[in-house]
Design a protein around this motif. Structure first.
Motif, PDB file in Angstrom:
ATOM      1  N   ILE A 310      10.629  73.274 126.876  1.00 49.97           N
ATOM      2  CA  ILE A 310       9.802  73.633 128.029  1.00 49.97           C
ATOM      3  C   ILE A 310       8.355  73.837 127.590  1.00 49.97           C
ATOM      4  O   ILE A 310       7.413  73.400 128.256  1.00 49.97           O
ATOM      5  N   VAL A 311       8.171  74.493 126.447  1.00 46.23           N
ATOM      6  CA  VAL A 311       6.826  74.708 125.903  1.00 46.23           C
ATOM      7  C   VAL A 311       6.105  73.380 125.703  1.00 46.23           C
ATOM      8  O   VAL A 311       4.935  73.219 126.080  1.00 46.23           O
ATOM      9  N   LEU A 312       6.794  72.407 125.107  1.00 45.52           N
ATOM     10  CA  LEU A 312       6.178  71.112 124.819  1.00 45.52           C
ATOM     11  C   LEU A 312       5.837  70.357 126.104  1.00 45.52           C
ATOM     12  O   LEU A 312       4.766  69.752 126.212  1.00 45.52           O
ATOM     13  N   ALA A 313       6.727  70.402 127.083  1.00 43.84           N
ATOM     14  CA  ALA A 313       6.471  69.705 128.344  1.00 43.84           C
ATOM     15  C   ALA A 313       5.244  70.281 129.051  1.00 43.84           C
ATOM     16  O   ALA A 313       4.384  69.538 129.553  1.00 43.84           O
ATOM     17  N   LEU A 314       5.141  71.600 129.071  1.00 49.07           N
ATOM     18  CA  LEU A 314       3.987  72.230 129.720  1.00 49.07           C
ATOM     19  C   LEU A 314       2.694  71.908 128.972  1.00 49.07           C
ATOM     20  O   LEU A 314       1.645  71.659 129.588  1.00 49.07           O
ATOM     21  N   LEU A 406      -7.177  73.811 121.641  1.00 51.59           N
ATOM     22  CA  LEU A 406      -6.384  75.039 121.678  1.00 51.59           C
ATOM     23  C   LEU A 406      -4.958  74.814 122.160  1.00 51.59           C
ATOM     24  O   LEU A 406      -4.066  75.619 121.866  1.00 51.59           O
ATOM     25  N   MET A 407      -4.734  73.722 122.877  1.00 50.67           N
ATOM     26  CA  MET A 407      -3.397  73.462 123.395  1.00 50.67           C
ATOM     27  C   MET A 407      -2.413  73.109 122.285  1.00 50.67           C
ATOM     28  O   MET A 407      -1.211  73.395 122.390  1.00 50.67           O
ATOM     29  N   VAL A 408      -2.889  72.522 121.208  1.00 50.80           N
ATOM     30  CA  VAL A 408      -1.988  72.091 120.121  1.00 50.80           C
ATOM     31  C   VAL A 408      -1.327  73.291 119.435  1.00 50.80           C
ATOM     32  O   VAL A 408      -0.088  73.339 119.326  1.00 50.80           O
ATOM     33  N   PRO A 409      -2.080  74.301 118.948  1.00 52.20           N
ATOM     34  CA  PRO A 409      -1.391  75.467 118.380  1.00 52.20           C
ATOM     35  C   PRO A 409      -0.580  76.248 119.404  1.00 52.20           C
ATOM     36  O   PRO A 409       0.419  76.881 119.040  1.00 52.20           O
ATOM     37  N   GLN A 410      -0.972  76.213 120.670  1.00 47.54           N
ATOM     38  CA  GLN A 410      -0.153  76.865 121.691  1.00 47.54           C
ATOM     39  C   GLN A 410       1.244  76.268 121.727  1.00 47.54           C
ATOM     40  O   GLN A 410       2.246  77.005 121.815  1.00 47.54           O
ATOM     41  N   MET A 411       1.326  74.964 121.661  1.00 48.00           N
ATOM     42  CA  MET A 411       2.632  74.314 121.660  1.00 48.00           C
ATOM     43  C   MET A 411       3.425  74.666 120.396  1.00 48.00           C
ATOM     44  O   MET A 411       4.631  74.930 120.464  1.00 48.00           O
TER      45      MET A 411
END
Length: 429
Positions: A310-314, A406-411
């Motif tokens: 789910i994290v990756l899809a978002l 910033l989205m990359v480390p969030q995933m």
């Protein structure tokens, strides 16, 4: 760790666990709630959630008017978009302590009163400093609600963490999108002055105080409302848990993305030539995407052994939305608003994982305070940096590049936080 069925979270079974802060998590305090008490509590949770974001999105919808009216620079406006994260970190950290002393019902009730007072006074406080101070008061009230809602859900609804978190998140998303959508039309209807357009949201917060009044004297809320029982360790060493740190960083990065979106997305569209009213509707669409998804995602998350997919899809939706904002902000505006709205549903997912990554009410209280306070501290620089980059570069290329980066480390940290672990087990090691 056994596999759980239905809507139970995938932590060791919490319905009958002995909470070190107050006995049986379901029976702490005065025992099982009466039907009317439960209904009133659900109403209170929903109304509270409706008030946890209008202070932010109403300001975002009128950002240009507020800047002109108060003579703000882009950097000061960036500071205002970072203020929610700072207040959530500072005041969220003390919420469990306040709840132990006064009871969470009293703290939530006082927090809603602070929201109403801050929203009513900030447009008329006089100058940027007064606006900041009144905004901070409202945001302090929001901060305690942010932290205590997962605790209240865990205590009163231990067998329905997914559905109650979904209901709360759905109401929060609806309040967020409602403020984004109607603030500009309401302002126009009130004569075009931004001050009453912002102040009107105080009425919703005042109404939300009422359901919590019967709970002001109730301190029987397990982890948040009672002192630890004798013979038990009073607190987890939460910083020893890798999952707690991963969840805190995930919370911080998703909050960064959310507050950049709420504070700046309407301005991005307006700078691209989209009319102010349409830009507000686009922001509203982004927020309203969370209404159905905030109910679905927590329920789905509690049924999966690992929340990483789910994290990756978002995250991928977020990257696609940012790319669209850069390359075709007008032509695909509605599509980018939808994609960013889906991406922002990392927030209800993070709240759900707070309830799943701790076994007891005491653990949820500590994890909620740690993850949210640390996370919001992490998120402070993001919106401010976007304002600085926007002012000094004269465009949105560099700010959008920052959002993508910033989205990359969030995933990455979201995948780590999604593993089936509990902070109690990791802290004990």
């Amino acid at each position: 760790m056994g596999r759980m069925t239905g809507e139970e979270t995938r932590t060791p079974k919490s319905a009958t666990v002995r909470d070190p802060a107050g006995g049986d998590a379901r029976k702490a305090g005065a025992g099982a709630p009466r039907a009317w008490t439960t209904r009133l509590l659900v109403l209170g949770i929903v109304l509270s959630a409706l008030n946890l974001r209008p202070a932010i999105t109403s300001f975002g919808a009128l950002l240009e008017e507020v800047r002109d009216g108060l003579g703000m620079s882009g950097s000061v406006a960036g500071l205002l978009t970072s203020l929610p994260s700072l207040c959530f970190a500072v005041f969220g950290a003390v919420a469990p302590r306040l709840a132990r002393r006064f009871g969470p019902g009293a703290v939530v009730c006082a927090g809603l009163a602070a929201i109403a007072t801050g929203l009513l006074t900030r447009p008329y406080a006089g100058g940027t400093a007064g606006f900041l101070a009144a905004s901070a008061l409202a945001l302090a009230g929001i901060a305690v609600g942010n932290v205590l809602m997962p605790v209240i859900v865990k205590r009163w609804f231990p067998d329905r963490v997914g559905s109650m978190t979904g209901l709360y998140s759905m109401a929060l998303a609806f309040g967020t999108s409602l403020a984004a959508a109607v603030t500009v039309p309401v302002t126009d209807a009130l004569g075009g002055d931004w001050q009453p357009g912002l102040a009107v949201w105080a009425a919703l917060a005042a109404a939300a105080v009422l359901p919590w009044i019967p709970f002001v004297r109730d301190r029987g809320t397990g982890a948040a409302g009672q002192a630890p029982a004798r013979g038990h360790t009073p607190a987890l060493r939460i910083t020893r848990s890798r999952t707690a740190w991963a969840l805190a960083v995930f919370f911080g990065l998703q909050a960064t993305a959310a507050y950049i979106t709420m504070g700046w997305m309407a301005q991005i569209f307006r700078d691209a030539g989209v009319p102010a009213g349409t830009a507000g509707l686009l922001l509203s669409l982004t927020m309203v995407m969370g209404v159905p998804l905030a109910f679905v995602i927590p329920r789905l998350a509690t049924r999966l052994p690992h929340q990483g997919p789910i994290v990756l899809a978002l995250g991928l939706c977020g990257l696609a939305g940012y790319a669209g904002l850069h390359f075709a902000p007008v032509g695909g505006a509605w599509a980018w608003a939808v994609l960013l709205g889906i991406s922002n549903c990392a927030f209800p997912l993070a709240l759900t994982m707070v309830g799943m990554r701790a076994r007891t009410g005491a653990g949820v209280a500590q994890l909620s305070a740690f993850a949210q306070s640390t996370g919001y501290l992490i998120s402070i620089p993001g919106p401010l940096l976007v304002g600085v980059l926007y002012q000094h570069s004269g465009g949105w290329g560099l700010p959008i590049a920052l959002m993508c980066a910033l989205m990359v480390p969030q995933m990455a940290v979201g995948v780590l936080a999604g593993r089936a672990r509990t902070v109690e087990d990791e802290a004990a090691r």
